[in-house]
Design a protein around this motif. Sequence first.
Motif, PDB file in Angstrom:
ATOM      1  N   SER A 114       0.831  -1.201   0.000  1.00  0.00           N
ATOM      2  CA  SER A 114       0.000   0.000   0.000  1.00  0.00           C
ATOM      3  C   SER A 114       0.866   1.252   0.000  1.00  0.00           C
ATOM      4  N   VAL A 115       1.955   1.226   0.762  1.00  0.00           N
ATOM      5  CA  VAL A 115       2.880   2.366   0.792  1.00  0.00           C
ATOM      6  C   VAL A 115       3.428   2.642  -0.601  1.00  0.00           C
ATOM      7  N   ASN A 116       3.839   1.584  -1.292  1.00  0.00           N
ATOM      8  CA  ASN A 116       4.363   1.743  -2.658  1.00  0.00           C
ATOM      9  C   ASN A 116       3.369   2.456  -3.561  1.00  0.00           C
ATOM     10  N   GLU A 117       2.100   2.125  -3.415  1.00  0.00           N
ATOM     11  CA  GLU A 117       1.067   2.708  -4.262  1.00  0.00           C
ATOM     12  C   GLU A 117       0.833   4.189  -3.965  1.00  0.00           C
ATOM     13  N   MET A 118       1.200   4.636  -2.757  1.00  0.00           N
ATOM     14  CA  MET A 118       0.934   6.011  -2.351  1.00  0.00           C
ATOM     15  C   MET A 118       2.080   6.972  -2.669  1.00  0.00           C
ATOM     16  N   ILE A 119       3.204   6.462  -3.140  1.00  0.00           N
ATOM     17  CA  ILE A 119       4.370   7.311  -3.387  1.00  0.00           C
ATOM     18  C   ILE A 119       4.146   8.161  -4.641  1.00  0.00           C
ATOM     19  N   THR A 120       4.402   9.465  -4.501  1.00  0.00           N
ATOM     20  CA  THR A 120       4.331  10.399  -5.626  1.00  0.00           C
ATOM     21  C   THR A 120       5.636  11.193  -5.665  1.00  0.00           C
ATOM     22  N   ASP A 121       5.726  12.121  -6.609  1.00  0.00           N
ATOM     23  CA  ASP A 121       6.937  12.949  -6.678  1.00  0.00           C
ATOM     24  C   ASP A 121       6.997  13.965  -5.543  1.00  0.00           C
ATOM     25  N   LYS A 122       5.912  14.051  -4.746  1.00  0.00           N
ATOM     26  CA  LYS A 122       5.908  14.941  -3.584  1.00  0.00           C
ATOM     27  C   LYS A 122       6.251  14.217  -2.284  1.00  0.00           C
ATOM     28  N   THR A 123       6.317  12.895  -2.334  1.00  0.00           N
ATOM     29  CA  THR A 123       6.578  12.124  -1.110  1.00  0.00           C
ATOM     30  C   THR A 123       7.979  12.411  -0.594  1.00  0.00           C
ATOM     31  N   LYS A 124       8.069  12.772   0.676  1.00  0.00           N
ATOM     32  CA  LYS A 124       9.356  13.091   1.297  1.00  0.00           C
ATOM     33  C   LYS A 124       9.768  12.048   2.332  1.00  0.00           C
ATOM     34  N   ALA A 125       8.760  11.416   2.976  1.00  0.00           N
ATOM     35  CA  ALA A 125       9.087  10.517   4.089  1.00  0.00           C
ATOM     36  C   ALA A 125       8.003   9.462   4.265  1.00  0.00           C
ATOM     37  N   ILE A 126       8.403   8.364   4.888  1.00  0.00           N
ATOM     38  CA  ILE A 126       7.482   7.314   5.345  1.00  0.00           C
ATOM     39  C   ILE A 126       7.555   7.286   6.861  1.00  0.00           C
ATOM     40  N   LEU A 127       6.383   7.273   7.505  1.00  0.00           N
ATOM     41  CA  LEU A 127       6.318   7.358   8.969  1.00  0.00           C
ATOM     42  C   LEU A 127       5.448   6.229   9.506  1.00  0.00           C
ATOM     43  N   PRO A 128       6.025   5.024   9.677  1.00  0.00           N
ATOM     44  CA  PRO A 128       5.249   3.898  10.214  1.00  0.00           C
ATOM     45  C   PRO A 128       5.256   3.890  11.742  1.00  0.00           C
ATOM     46  N   ILE A 129       4.277   3.185  12.317  1.00  0.00           N
ATOM     47  CA  ILE A 129       4.300   2.905  13.754  1.00  0.00           C
ATOM     48  C   ILE A 129       4.537   1.410  13.957  1.00  0.00           C
ATOM     49  N   HIS A 130       5.014   1.074  15.144  1.00  0.00           N
ATOM     50  CA  HIS A 130       5.150  -0.322  15.566  1.00  0.00           C
ATOM     51  C   HIS A 130       4.012  -0.565  16.554  1.00  0.00           C
ATOM     52  N   TYR A 131       2.915  -1.109  16.035  1.00  0.00           N
ATOM     53  CA  TYR A 131       1.663  -1.129  16.785  1.00  0.00           C
ATOM     54  C   TYR A 131       1.755  -1.950  18.076  1.00  0.00           C
ATOM     55  N   GLY A 132       1.458  -1.291  19.185  1.00  0.00           N
ATOM     56  CA  GLY A 132       1.335  -1.968  20.471  1.00  0.00           C
ATOM     57  C   GLY A 132       2.603  -2.611  20.978  1.00  0.00           C
ATOM     58  N   GLY A 133       3.744  -2.299  20.342  1.00  0.00           N
ATOM     59  CA  GLY A 133       5.007  -2.913  20.733  1.00  0.00           C
ATOM     60  C   GLY A 133       5.456  -4.027  19.821  1.00  0.00           C
ATOM     61  N   CYS A 134       4.670  -4.292  18.739  1.00  0.00           N
ATOM     62  CA  CYS A 134       5.050  -5.318  17.759  1.00  0.00           C
ATOM     63  C   CYS A 134       5.727  -4.645  16.572  1.00  0.00           C
ATOM     64  N   PRO A 135       6.937  -5.045  16.219  1.00  0.00           N
ATOM     65  CA  PRO A 135       7.581  -4.432  15.056  1.00  0.00           C
ATOM     66  C   PRO A 135       6.715  -4.556  13.812  1.00  0.00           C
ATOM     67  N   CYS A 136       6.657  -3.484  13.034  1.00  0.00           N
ATOM     68  CA  CYS A 136       5.966  -3.540  11.751  1.00  0.00           C
ATOM     69  C   CYS A 136       6.908  -4.152  10.712  1.00  0.00           C
ATOM     70  N   LYS A 137       6.515  -4.150   9.456  1.00  0.00           N
ATOM     71  CA  LYS A 137       7.357  -4.687   8.374  1.00  0.00           C
ATOM     72  C   LYS A 137       8.416  -3.644   8.004  1.00  0.00           C
ATOM     73  N   ILE A 138       9.216  -3.304   9.009  1.00  0.00           N
ATOM     74  CA  ILE A 138      10.137  -2.176   8.870  1.00  0.00           C
ATOM     75  C   ILE A 138      11.269  -2.469   7.886  1.00  0.00           C
ATOM     76  N   ARG A 139      11.685  -3.721   7.756  1.00  0.00           N
ATOM     77  CA  ARG A 139      12.748  -4.040   6.797  1.00  0.00           C
ATOM     78  C   ARG A 139      12.274  -3.801   5.374  1.00  0.00           C
ATOM     79  N   GLU A 140      11.044  -4.206   5.076  1.00  0.00           N
ATOM     80  CA  GLU A 140      10.484  -3.981   3.746  1.00  0.00           C
ATOM     81  C   GLU A 140      10.275  -2.484   3.484  1.00  0.00           C
ATOM     82  N   LEU A 141       9.831  -1.755   4.512  1.00  0.00           N
ATOM     83  CA  LEU A 141       9.639  -0.310   4.369  1.00  0.00           C
ATOM     84  C   LEU A 141      10.974   0.405   4.171  1.00  0.00           C
ATOM     85  N   LYS A 142      12.004  -0.099   4.822  1.00  0.00           N
ATOM     86  CA  LYS A 142      13.337   0.491   4.653  1.00  0.00           C
ATOM     87  C   LYS A 142      13.815   0.328   3.205  1.00  0.00           C
TER      88      LYS A 142
END
Length: 372
Positions: A114-142
Motif C-alpha cells: 500500500s505504501v508503494n502505491e501512495m508514493i508520488t513525486d511529492k513524497t518526502k518521508a514514510i512514517l510507520p508505527i510499531h503497533y502496540g510494541g510489535c515491530p511492523c514490516k520495517i525491513r520492507e519499508l526500509k
Amino acid sequence: MSWKIPLFKIYWDNEDVNHVTHEIQSGMNWAVGPQVAEFEELIKEKIGTKYAVTFNSGTSALHSLLLAHNITKGDEVIVPSFTFIATANSPLFVGAKPVFADIERETLGLDPESVNEMITDKTKAILPIHYGGCPCKIRELKEIAEDHDLILIEDAAEAQGAKIGDKNIGTFGDSAVLSFCQNKIMTTGEGGAVVTDCEEVFERLNLIRSHGRLEHANYFTSLEPFDYVDLGFNFRMSNLTASLGIAQITKVDKMINMRRNNSLYLNKHLNNIDGIKPIIPPESYYHVYQLYTIIANNRDELMKHLADKGIMSKIYFDPVHLTHFYRNSMKYECELPVTEELSKKVVTLPMYPALEEKDMDIIVQEIKEFYG
C-alpha cells in the motif's frame, strides 16, 4: 469509574521515589540540569544509536523531528490511519500533507504494498508505527525508502525494547521517536525522545526544543551570553522528569519480560477460543506488548460484557481518516479496507508488568463465558 482490573498500572518502586526526591530536595535544577544529559546517554546506549534528545512529550519529539529533517510545505508524508492521531497530525504541524496507506494483517503496521502505491513525486518521508510494541514490516519499508530516496522515521512510541532478530526497533530508520507517557513500556508521566545516528538532525533538535538557543552551558546558572540562531519551541524535558526516567530505564528489561510472560500466558489461554484471535508476531519479531490486543467478533458487545464485570478494555485505534477533523475539516476521502475492517474488531485488554495470574484467569474466563 473504578475498575476491578484496569487497562494498565504503572510499575514503580522506591528507586523512582528516591531519584525524584533527591532532585526536589536539591532546591535547584528542576527545569534544566544534569539528569537530562544522563538520561539521554542511557537512552542511546539502550537503543544503540549515536544520539538521543529528550522532549516533554512524544508528540513534541515527532513535531521537532519532522522540522529537523526539513519536511515542509508541499511535502507528503505516508502514515497509517490506524494509529494515535499525533502520528498523522505531525506532518500538518510543519505544513506538509499526511497521506494515508493501509495496514497489513500480521502486525497491524503499514502495508509495504500500500505504501508503494501512495508514493508520488511529492513524497518526502514514510512514517510507520510499531503497533502496540510489535515491530511492523520495517525491513520492507526500509527497502522502499532506500529505493525512492525517502526519509524513514519510526514512530516507536509503543515499542521501546522491541526488535527483529538482534536489531533494535529505532535503528532501522533515519530517526525514531519514543514516548514515555504513563501507559508506555517505561514512563516519566509525560515525555519523549528522538534517537538518531545523524549529527545534523541531533544538532537541529537541540535548537528546536529550546527556543533556537545555542546552548553551551546551563542557561539558568551561567553568566555567559546565549545567542538564538533558529526558530524554536519550549519542548524541553525537565530535570525532575529525567531523574524519574533514569530510575525507570534501569528496570525496563525487567518490565518488558514481565509483560511478555503475561502476554504469553494470555496467548496460550485465549488462542483456542472461537471468535477471537490474539496478535501473534512473525518469527524473529520480539514483541514487547505495550498493548495486548486481540481481534474479536462482536467486539462492542464483548467490551460491554467485560465492563459489566469490572474489566476495562479499550479500542486502539479508531481510524484517523474517519475522525471529524479529517473528514470534515481536511476533506479526506480514503480507501483503506483493511484498516476499516480491523478497526471494527480490535480490542485491547489489560496488560501491565504486575498483572497477576489470577486476574488473567478472570479475563480469560469472562471471554470464554461471552463466546459460550
